[in-house]
Design an enzyme around this catalytic site. Sequence first.
Site, PDB file in Angstrom:
ATOM      1  N   LYS A   1      88.007 113.639  69.136  1.00  0.00           N
ATOM      2  CA  LYS A   1      86.558 113.347  69.116  1.00  0.00           C
ATOM      3  C   LYS A   1      86.361 112.926  70.703  1.00  0.00           C
ATOM      4  O   LYS A   1      85.435 113.242  71.399  1.00  0.00           O
ATOM      5  CB  LYS A   1      86.435 112.194  68.420  1.00  0.00           C
ATOM      6  N   ASN A   2      87.228 112.108  71.353  1.00  0.00           N
ATOM      7  CA  ASN A   2      86.959 111.707  72.720  1.00  0.00           C
ATOM      8  C   ASN A   2      87.069 112.888  73.623  1.00  0.00           C
ATOM      9  O   ASN A   2      86.920 112.688  74.854  1.00  0.00           O
ATOM     10  CB  ASN A   2      87.726 110.483  72.874  1.00  0.00           C
TER      11      ASN A   2
ATOM     12  N   ARG B   1      76.968 106.013  72.257  1.00  0.00           N
ATOM     13  CA  ARG B   1      77.276 105.505  73.647  1.00  0.00           C
ATOM     14  C   ARG B   1      77.721 106.513  74.533  1.00  0.00           C
ATOM     15  O   ARG B   1      77.489 106.775  75.840  1.00  0.00           O
ATOM     16  CB  ARG B   1      78.154 104.242  73.633  1.00  0.00           C
TER      17      ARG B   1
ATOM     18  N   CYS C   1      77.613  97.036  72.018  1.00  0.00           N
ATOM     19  CA  CYS C   1      77.938  97.421  70.893  1.00  0.00           C
ATOM     20  C   CYS C   1      78.891  96.481  70.073  1.00  0.00           C
ATOM     21  O   CYS C   1      79.367  95.628  70.772  1.00  0.00           O
ATOM     22  CB  CYS C   1      78.525  99.082  70.894  1.00  0.00           C
TER      23      CYS C   1
ATOM     24  N   ARG D   1      80.224  96.561  77.088  1.00  0.00           N
ATOM     25  CA  ARG D   1      80.365  97.958  77.345  1.00  0.00           C
ATOM     26  C   ARG D   1      79.241  98.274  78.370  1.00  0.00           C
ATOM     27  O   ARG D   1      78.519  99.114  78.485  1.00  0.00           O
ATOM     28  CB  ARG D   1      80.336  98.963  76.224  1.00  0.00           C
ATOM     29  N   PRO D   2      79.415  97.640  79.699  1.00  0.00           N
ATOM     30  CA  PRO D   2      78.686  97.963  80.740  1.00  0.00           C
ATOM     31  C   PRO D   2      78.764  99.501  81.416  1.00  0.00           C
ATOM     32  O   PRO D   2      79.764 100.101  81.021  1.00  0.00           O
ATOM     33  CB  PRO D   2      79.068  96.984  82.218  1.00  0.00           C
ATOM     34  N   ILE D   3      78.042  99.851  82.305  1.00  0.00           N
ATOM     35  CA  ILE D   3      78.015 101.346  82.915  1.00  0.00           C
ATOM     36  C   ILE D   3      78.245 101.285  84.485  1.00  0.00           C
ATOM     37  O   ILE D   3      77.710 102.044  85.183  1.00  0.00           O
ATOM     38  CB  ILE D   3      76.999 102.224  82.332  1.00  0.00           C
TER      39      ILE D   3
ATOM     40  N   LEU E   1      80.532 100.845  86.689  1.00  0.00           N
ATOM     41  CA  LEU E   1      81.389 101.841  87.166  1.00  0.00           C
ATOM     42  C   LEU E   1      80.893 103.205  87.242  1.00  0.00           C
ATOM     43  O   LEU E   1      81.043 103.918  88.421  1.00  0.00           O
ATOM     44  CB  LEU E   1      82.638 101.894  86.700  1.00  0.00           C
TER      45      LEU E   1
ATOM     46  N   ASP F   1      92.385 102.136  70.300  1.00  0.00           N
ATOM     47  CA  ASP F   1      91.650 102.809  69.166  1.00  0.00           C
ATOM     48  C   ASP F   1      92.446 102.724  67.819  1.00  0.00           C
ATOM     49  O   ASP F   1      92.173 103.269  66.968  1.00  0.00           O
ATOM     50  CB  ASP F   1      91.079 104.019  69.575  1.00  0.00           C
TER      51      ASP F   1
ATOM     52  N   VAL G   1      91.590  95.648  76.269  1.00  0.00           N
ATOM     53  CA  VAL G   1      90.616  96.655  76.761  1.00  0.00           C
ATOM     54  C   VAL G   1      89.065  96.241  76.598  1.00  0.00           C
ATOM     55  O   VAL G   1      88.249  96.125  77.434  1.00  0.00           O
ATOM     56  CB  VAL G   1      90.792  98.040  76.134  1.00  0.00           C
TER      57      VAL G   1
ATOM     58  N   ARG H   1      81.369 109.278  62.142  1.00  0.00           N
ATOM     59  CA  ARG H   1      81.255 109.396  63.360  1.00  0.00           C
ATOM     60  C   ARG H   1      82.297 110.258  63.881  1.00  0.00           C
ATOM     61  O   ARG H   1      82.367 110.987  65.003  1.00  0.00           O
ATOM     62  CB  ARG H   1      80.949 108.312  64.261  1.00  0.00           C
TER      63      ARG H   1
HETATM   64  N1  EPU Z   1      83.974  99.157  81.584  1.00  0.00           N
HETATM   65  C1  EPU Z   1      83.133  98.441  82.613  1.00  0.00           C
HETATM   66  N2  EPU Z   1      82.189  99.056  83.343  1.00  0.00           N
HETATM   67  C2  EPU Z   1      82.087 100.568  83.075  1.00  0.00           C
HETATM   68  C3  EPU Z   1      82.700 101.358  82.020  1.00  0.00           C
HETATM   69  C4  EPU Z   1      83.598 100.664  81.489  1.00  0.00           C
HETATM   70  O1  EPU Z   1      83.336  97.247  82.892  1.00  0.00           O
HETATM   71  O2  EPU Z   1      81.058 101.033  83.866  1.00  0.00           O
HETATM   72  C5  EPU Z   1      84.748  98.338  80.624  1.00  0.00           C
HETATM   73  C6  EPU Z   1      84.487  98.256  79.224  1.00  0.00           C
HETATM   74  O3  EPU Z   1      83.312  97.617  79.104  1.00  0.00           O
HETATM   75  C7  EPU Z   1      85.651  98.305  78.738  1.00  0.00           C
HETATM   76  C8  EPU Z   1      86.842  99.116  79.550  1.00  0.00           C
HETATM   77  O4  EPU Z   1      85.966  99.214  80.868  1.00  0.00           O
HETATM   78  O5  EPU Z   1      86.145  96.845  78.634  1.00  0.00           O
HETATM   79  C9  EPU Z   1      87.211 100.486  78.983  1.00  0.00           C
HETATM   80  O6  EPU Z   1      86.087 101.378  78.664  1.00  0.00           O
HETATM   81  P1  EPU Z   1      86.004 102.760  79.305  1.00  0.00           P
HETATM   82  O7  EPU Z   1      84.824 103.172  79.956  1.00  0.00           O
HETATM   83  O8  EPU Z   1      87.256 103.149  79.477  1.00  0.00           O
HETATM   84  O9  EPU Z   1      85.617 103.308  77.637  1.00  0.00           O
HETATM   85  P2  EPU Z   1      84.546 104.400  77.007  1.00  0.00           P
HETATM   86  O10 EPU Z   1      84.559 105.365  78.184  1.00  0.00           O
HETATM   87  O11 EPU Z   1      83.155 103.635  76.860  1.00  0.00           O
HETATM   88  C10 EPU Z   1      86.241 105.477  75.819  1.00  0.00           C
HETATM   89  C11 EPU Z   1      86.316 106.069  74.139  1.00  0.00           C
HETATM   90  C12 EPU Z   1      86.537 104.948  73.509  1.00  0.00           C
HETATM   91  C13 EPU Z   1      87.973 104.058  73.560  1.00  0.00           C
HETATM   92  C14 EPU Z   1      87.705 103.820  75.316  1.00  0.00           C
HETATM   93  C15 EPU Z   1      89.145 103.137  75.729  1.00  0.00           C
HETATM   94  C16 EPU Z   1      85.044 107.897  74.332  1.00  0.00           C
HETATM   95  C17 EPU Z   1      83.711 108.588  73.830  1.00  0.00           C
HETATM   96  N3  EPU Z   1      85.237 106.601  73.951  1.00  0.00           N
HETATM   97  O12 EPU Z   1      84.997 104.776  75.919  1.00  0.00           O
HETATM   98  O13 EPU Z   1      86.584 105.261  71.960  1.00  0.00           O
HETATM   99  O14 EPU Z   1      88.157 102.717  72.961  1.00  0.00           O
HETATM  100  O15 EPU Z   1      87.424 104.896  76.057  1.00  0.00           O
HETATM  101  O16 EPU Z   1      90.208 103.858  75.409  1.00  0.00           O
HETATM  102  O17 EPU Z   1      86.072 108.474  74.907  1.00  0.00           O
HETATM  103  C18 EPU Z   1      86.817 105.258  69.813  1.00  0.00           C
HETATM  104  O18 EPU Z   1      87.107 106.474  69.763  1.00  0.00           O
HETATM  105  O19 EPU Z   1      86.744 104.587  68.719  1.00  0.00           O
HETATM  106  C19 EPU Z   1      86.240 104.563  70.965  1.00  0.00           C
HETATM  107  C20 EPU Z   1      85.711 103.418  70.910  1.00  0.00           C
END
Ligand code: EPU
Length: 424
Positions: free
Chosen positions: A22-23, A94, A118, A123-125, A127, A312, A334, A404
């Site tokens: 999925k990811n 997301r 969520c 889960r900020p963006i 970065l 996960d 995480v 999902r």
């Molecule tokens: N973070 C920030 N700023 C950002 C982005 C992330 O502070 O701009 C923080 C997040 O809040 C979190 C950490 O960094 O605490 C890691 O977040 P990351 O961005 O790595 O996660 P993601 O890309 O939103 C993906 C997977 C998640 C998985 C995480 C960590 C996808 C679609 N989702 O999320 O999958 O838990 O990486 O490995 O790839 C799941 O499949 O159930 C799932 C939640």
Amino acid sequence: MAEIIVRKSGGLKGTVFTSGSKNAVLPLLAATLLTEQKCEIDSVPNLKDVKVMCELLESFGANVTEKLDENVILVEANTLKTSVAPIGPVRSMRASIVSMGPVLARTGTARIPLPGGCAIGDRPIDLHIKGFIALGADVDMIEDESGNGYVEARAEKLVGAEMYLDTPSVGATENIMMAASLAEGTTIIENPAQEPEIVDLANYLNKMGAKIKGAGTDMIKIEGVPELHGATHSVIPDRIEAGTYMLAAAITKGNILVENMLSNHVVPIIAKLRECGVVITEEDDGLRVSAENANLKSADLKTLPYPGFPTDIQPQFMAFLSIVSGSSTILETVFENRFMHINELNKMNAGIIEDGRRAIVKGGVQLKGAEVRATDLRAGAALILAGLVAEGETVISDIYHIDRGYDDIIGKLKRLGADIERID
Ligand code: EPU
């Protein structure tokens, strides 16, 4: 409302096939927006999130042919008719945010609704945004007439840059890699995410003509190219789905061959299961996981970015630790709020104490069936696993979370001997 009903099932036995990840597939589909040529993605899992991503690609103007019964998706994004993403798909998934880099690189502008927090954390963006700014984009937060918040990026041209990610974010690394592929000059990402899904995306982008090196290490170098072309790619197997079936064997004291998985993607899961007394052997077609005569015992674990123990799999492992003898500690580093399943597992007679980002699991209990709620995707999987060994009947609601991200979980578990059904 749809529910899943699980009853105590005894040791699960047989073979289960791991679907595509999925990811990995979600950013691969977003990457097809980077070219006007036809792209083919194979080994696609049949999931709600994949359908939502296809809807999003179509909303930008791509032509999408879903052949999910054959696990194939064809995308042709000849021209993009808009660079504004609709609210629906972004709010329901997301991961929609990974369309921002490709749309910005392709059209010079992208406007995406703010995905918001969520169940598992804020889960900020930030970065993602820092990455686009480093590549020369102007980024603003704006509101439409109805008060909906958007993030908007604009750039006449993207220019390669050196950047350091404070946290190795998976989504930010993907967005930056995709945008930088079409930037002018070289981009260096220090401290990127190293997940296998990042490597899969880099491999696909390179097939499309990108020049990316170092994916899967602590530095990624991207030399921008003027355009990308269409390409065909097979999604890697889903390491989290595979890990979930490994835990199904462990918790039920069964014996399952998990096929079509890459054991080097699940090293910490193998190590922790072995520490708990589960026997894992590599076979030609996959990994055999057996706990048939095992004397299962506790183990402490800490989630970390790859190659550490995956967040996960934390909820599913917690369900397992609640039945083994001895007490275990789980540290979630995480996400700040990924313990919503504790309350639900405790309704099933688990003895889990939450202490900030730490959970103490008092093992050795007999779980009991209860009415519980899937608070997120992996929490839902944990409740199914708990239900397989609980006395009586477990009724799980809010199962749209499970839809999902798990391809045919009911069918796959039934074929392993589970007493499980879905009521719509
Ligand atoms: N973070 C920030 N700023 C950002 C982005 C992330 O502070 O701009 C923080 C997040 O809040 C979190 C950490 O960094 O605490 C890691 O977040 P990351 O961005 O790595 O996660 P993601 O890309 O939103 C993906 C997977 C998640 C998985 C995480 C960590 C996808 C679609 N989702 O999320 O999958 O838990 O990486 O490995 O790839 C799941 O499949 O159930 C799932 C939640």
